[in-house]
Design an enzyme around this catalytic site. Sequence first.
Site, PDB file in Angstrom:
ATOM      1  N   CYS A 140     -11.755  50.313  48.509  1.00 59.75           N
ATOM      2  CA  CYS A 140     -11.893  50.736  47.109  1.00 59.75           C
ATOM      3  C   CYS A 140     -12.142  52.241  47.032  1.00 59.75           C
ATOM      4  O   CYS A 140     -13.259  52.710  47.252  1.00 59.75           O
ATOM      5  CB  CYS A 140     -13.033  49.968  46.440  1.00 59.75           C
ATOM      6  N   CYS A 143     -14.650  53.322  44.360  1.00 62.29           N
ATOM      7  CA  CYS A 143     -16.055  53.073  44.739  1.00 62.29           C
ATOM      8  C   CYS A 143     -16.530  54.091  45.773  1.00 62.29           C
ATOM      9  O   CYS A 143     -17.641  54.589  45.684  1.00 62.29           O
ATOM     10  CB  CYS A 143     -16.227  51.691  45.359  1.00 62.29           C
ATOM     11  N   ASP A 144     -15.705  54.350  46.766  1.00 70.69           N
ATOM     12  CA  ASP A 144     -16.199  55.062  47.952  1.00 70.69           C
ATOM     13  C   ASP A 144     -15.591  56.447  48.180  1.00 70.69           C
ATOM     14  O   ASP A 144     -16.049  57.174  49.065  1.00 70.69           O
ATOM     15  CB  ASP A 144     -15.941  54.197  49.209  1.00 70.69           C
TER      16      ASP A 144
END
Length: 320
Positions: A140, A143-144
């Site tokens: 992701c 997300c990261d």
Amino acid sequence: MSETIEKVKCLIIGSGPAGYTAAIYASRANMFPVLYQGTQPGGQLTTTTEVDNFPGYPEGISGPEMMIELQKQAERFGTDIRDGWITKVDFSGSVHKVWVNETTEIHCDTVIISTGATAKYLGLESEQKYLQLGGGVSACAVCDGFFYKNQEVVIVGAGDSACEEAHYLSNLCTKVTMLVRRDEFRASKIMAARVKNTENIEIMFNTETDEVLGDGQVVTGVRAKNNITGDTIDIPATGFFVAIGHKPNTDIFKDYLDLDETGYIINVPGTSKTNIEGVFVSGDAADHVYRQAVTAAGTGCMAALDAERYLAAKESTVGV
Ligand code: NDP
């Protein structure tokens, strides 16, 4: 045949942000929800390290910790949270039947499905090692990606997700190398063109991942192999992003609910309603576009409100 059949007003399947948010709303509305956690209590976020984009945590929070907080919040209002795996459903009648661990049968007035989706990985030993260590493998970018700001990363995949994520990463990272296993993209032309026209994205066609390289703790690079010439090359990188698709966890519903060709549950647009009255869906089980904790939580709230309104309408017609 089960020995006893329990009756519940609201059954929630799944324990990610969607399921717990549905539980918080449903328990506060006196629906006495019962939530089954499934095989991965806490859902996909328990495999994430730091969550920095969920509103309300200015310093960030680890994925597993956030899920414990959500669980506690749902319990505070009386949600009955249970271990167990829903193995079978029967949505053919007016009462929705659900089986836990093959044996226990439950009859439900409403069901909220929050079973999520599972990111696909390549399955390489080195990929799994650094994924488990939280050392630089992710599925992701939204997300990261931030953790790799001003660094070099590699992304694998050639669909719309890979293109979108590569482009997202290109705004944060100094260089993004994209490994495409065929000589063309699967993505739509417009998404592929966007990637091709981005200066700091290098696309390597006919190229597969041989190994994720690291120092035992974190990723330091990727060994890529040209599947025509057999040549290998070591690409320096601190992050390895896998964007080769997701599998929604919806197999047990396929005989009753409308699913798209990948298996995502089709909801009535703008609502959490499915094609079966009293059965609602929230989170990634119906979302191949956003797939964020915060959007999952939002649709969990919608599902609980839709379920509550459905029950209220049903009760008000009794005796009319
Ligand atoms: P897709 O299934 O469309 O694409 C998966 C990609 O991963 C393919 O290019 C495939 O390669 C590649 N792949 C699969 N396995 C491997 C492997 N072992 N090694 C290397 N590469 C591999 O998944 P997406 O998540 O990209 O998209 C899912 C759906 O969501 C699609 O319908 C897409 O259009 C949609 N979507 C739409 C978006 C938007 O409109 N903004 C954004 C994101 C997704 P190959 O091509 O060789 O099979």
